[in-house]
Design an enzyme around this catalytic site. Structure first.
Site, PDB file in Angstrom:
ATOM      1  N   HIS A  44       0.307 -78.378  77.020  1.00 14.56           N
ATOM      2  CA  HIS A  44      -0.420 -77.430  77.872  1.00 14.56           C
ATOM      3  C   HIS A  44      -1.246 -76.515  76.978  1.00 14.56           C
ATOM      4  O   HIS A  44      -0.993 -76.434  75.773  1.00 14.56           O
ATOM      5  CB  HIS A  44       0.570 -76.596  78.697  1.00 14.56           C
ATOM      6  CG  HIS A  44       1.438 -75.737  77.825  1.00 14.56           C
ATOM      7  ND1 HIS A  44       2.618 -76.189  77.273  1.00 14.56           N
ATOM      8  CD2 HIS A  44       1.271 -74.471  77.373  1.00 14.56           C
ATOM      9  CE1 HIS A  44       3.150 -75.237  76.534  1.00 14.56           C
ATOM     10  NE2 HIS A  44       2.346 -74.178  76.559  1.00 14.56           N
ATOM     11  N   HIS A 128      -5.532 -73.845  72.299  1.00 18.95           N
ATOM     12  CA  HIS A 128      -5.024 -75.023  71.596  1.00 18.95           C
ATOM     13  C   HIS A 128      -3.912 -75.676  72.401  1.00 18.95           C
ATOM     14  O   HIS A 128      -3.316 -75.054  73.282  1.00 18.95           O
ATOM     15  CB  HIS A 128      -4.487 -74.618  70.219  1.00 18.95           C
ATOM     16  CG  HIS A 128      -3.312 -73.688  70.306  1.00 18.95           C
ATOM     17  ND1 HIS A 128      -3.457 -72.318  70.460  1.00 18.95           N
ATOM     18  CD2 HIS A 128      -1.983 -73.923  70.309  1.00 18.95           C
ATOM     19  CE1 HIS A 128      -2.265 -71.767  70.541  1.00 18.95           C
ATOM     20  NE2 HIS A 128      -1.344 -72.705  70.455  1.00 18.95           N
TER      21      HIS A 128
HETATM   22  P1  ATP Z   1       9.844 -73.793  72.400  1.00 17.38           P
HETATM   23  O1  ATP Z   1       9.939 -72.277  72.285  1.00 17.38           O
HETATM   24  O2  ATP Z   1      11.063 -74.414  72.957  1.00 17.38           O
HETATM   25  O3  ATP Z   1       9.384 -74.423  71.137  1.00 17.38           O
HETATM   26  P2  ATP Z   1       7.506 -73.223  73.882  1.00 17.38           P
HETATM   27  O4  ATP Z   1       7.112 -72.319  72.756  1.00 17.38           O
HETATM   28  O5  ATP Z   1       6.457 -74.101  74.465  1.00 17.38           O
HETATM   29  O6  ATP Z   1       8.725 -74.132  73.473  1.00 17.38           O
HETATM   30  P3  ATP Z   1       8.027 -70.800  75.203  1.00 17.38           P
HETATM   31  O7  ATP Z   1       8.514 -70.156  73.940  1.00 17.38           O
HETATM   32  O8  ATP Z   1       8.694 -70.408  76.479  1.00 17.38           O
HETATM   33  O9  ATP Z   1       8.105 -72.364  75.082  1.00 17.38           O
HETATM   34  O10 ATP Z   1       6.482 -70.488  75.312  1.00 17.38           O
HETATM   35  C1  ATP Z   1       5.706 -70.859  76.436  1.00 17.38           C
HETATM   36  C2  ATP Z   1       4.249 -70.804  76.020  1.00 17.38           C
HETATM   37  O11 ATP Z   1       3.911 -69.465  75.658  1.00 17.38           O
HETATM   38  C3  ATP Z   1       3.941 -71.670  74.802  1.00 17.38           C
HETATM   39  O12 ATP Z   1       2.612 -72.155  74.910  1.00 17.38           O
HETATM   40  C4  ATP Z   1       4.013 -70.707  73.651  1.00 17.38           C
HETATM   41  O13 ATP Z   1       3.192 -71.094  72.572  1.00 17.38           O
HETATM   42  C5  ATP Z   1       3.511 -69.421  74.298  1.00 17.38           C
HETATM   43  N1  ATP Z   1       4.140 -68.273  73.674  1.00 17.38           N
HETATM   44  C6  ATP Z   1       5.467 -68.086  73.477  1.00 17.38           C
HETATM   45  N2  ATP Z   1       5.709 -66.912  72.875  1.00 17.38           N
HETATM   46  C7  ATP Z   1       4.503 -66.321  72.695  1.00 17.38           C
HETATM   47  C8  ATP Z   1       4.075 -65.088  72.137  1.00 17.38           C
HETATM   48  N3  ATP Z   1       4.928 -64.212  71.644  1.00 17.38           N
HETATM   49  N4  ATP Z   1       2.755 -64.841  72.108  1.00 17.38           N
HETATM   50  C9  ATP Z   1       1.867 -65.721  72.603  1.00 17.38           C
HETATM   51  N5  ATP Z   1       2.194 -66.902  73.155  1.00 17.38           N
HETATM   52  C10 ATP Z   1       3.494 -67.200  73.197  1.00 17.38           C
END
Ligand code: ATP
Ligand code: MG
Length: 200
Positions: A44, A128
């Protein structure tokens, strides 16, 4: 007591793009690097990460987003180039770049709406697709070589017709996303040229 949902807004690649990304990823994954790859169905493009939100605020957030997207038209989103955050030399997050000027406009409108809902303004944003997360630097030189070989590869185009609000369920093997709301981009768009974008 109210629940807290870990939320983010995103747009999704079409199935052709998921396949193109996954097959290119296969050539990188053949290297010995210690990477946790994103499942194809989880790919996504995040527009805005909200963090933990009280569940009773979701309706108001969705209403604000709906107003922000009102009148926006569908658009083409191109996936091109592979890189790593923070850098290819110290890779933590492996990504494919996204080129779509209308996406920046949407993200800015969403950010303004969320600021009005009390969220902090987001900083600089580079759209990205996260394709993998580096667990350790074991084998990273070879992974980097393969990433660099893919360089500016064009992975194709997705026609984006909606934005989604997702709830993320954190899990050890990679988070699972639950769609809470879908915002169709109902304005008039121009679909010309998209078929061309699918060619590799
Ligand atoms: P995982 O943490 O299991 O590797 P994930 O990062 O896709 O998977 P989440 O951490 O819930 O799952 O994040 C959901 C989305 O939000 C992802 O696209 C992630 O890159 C983005 N994201 C997470 N934390 C942040 C943050 N602190 N700032 C900006 N974007 C974030
Ligand atoms: Mg995460």
């Amino acid at each position: 007591m109210s629940e807290r949902y870990r939320c983010f807004f995103a747009v999704d690649p079409c199935d052709d793009l998921r396949r193109a990304v996954t097959s290119a990823r296969g050539t990188v994954a053949a290297a010995a690097g210690d990477v946790r790859w994103t499942r194809p169905e989880s790919l996504h493009v995040t527009l805005e990460f909200l963090g933990d939100v009280q569940s009773e605020r979701i309706d108001a957030i969705a209403a604000a987003a709906s107003v922000a997207f009102d009148g926006s038209a569908p658009f083409a989103m191109r996936a091109r180039g592979i890189g790593a955050f923070p850098t290819l030399r110290r890779p933590r997050v492996l990504w494919i770049g996204i080129e779509a000027p209308p996406l920046k406009t949407l993200a800015a409108a969403l950010d303004a709406a969320l600021v009005r809902c009390g969220f902090p303004a987001s900083g600089p944003w580079r759209p990205h697709l996260t394709i993998g997360r580096v667990r350790s630097l074991r084998g990273s030189a070879e992974t980097r070589g393969r990433l660099e070989a893919l360089g500016e590869r064009d992975f194709g185009t997705t026609w984006v017709e909606s934005v989604q609000l997702y709830r993320s369920h954190l899990q050890p093997g990679g988070s699972v996303y639950e769609e809470l709301a879908r915002f169709p981009l109902a304005g008039g768009g121009d679909k010309e040229g998209v078929a061309d974008g699918h060619r590799q």
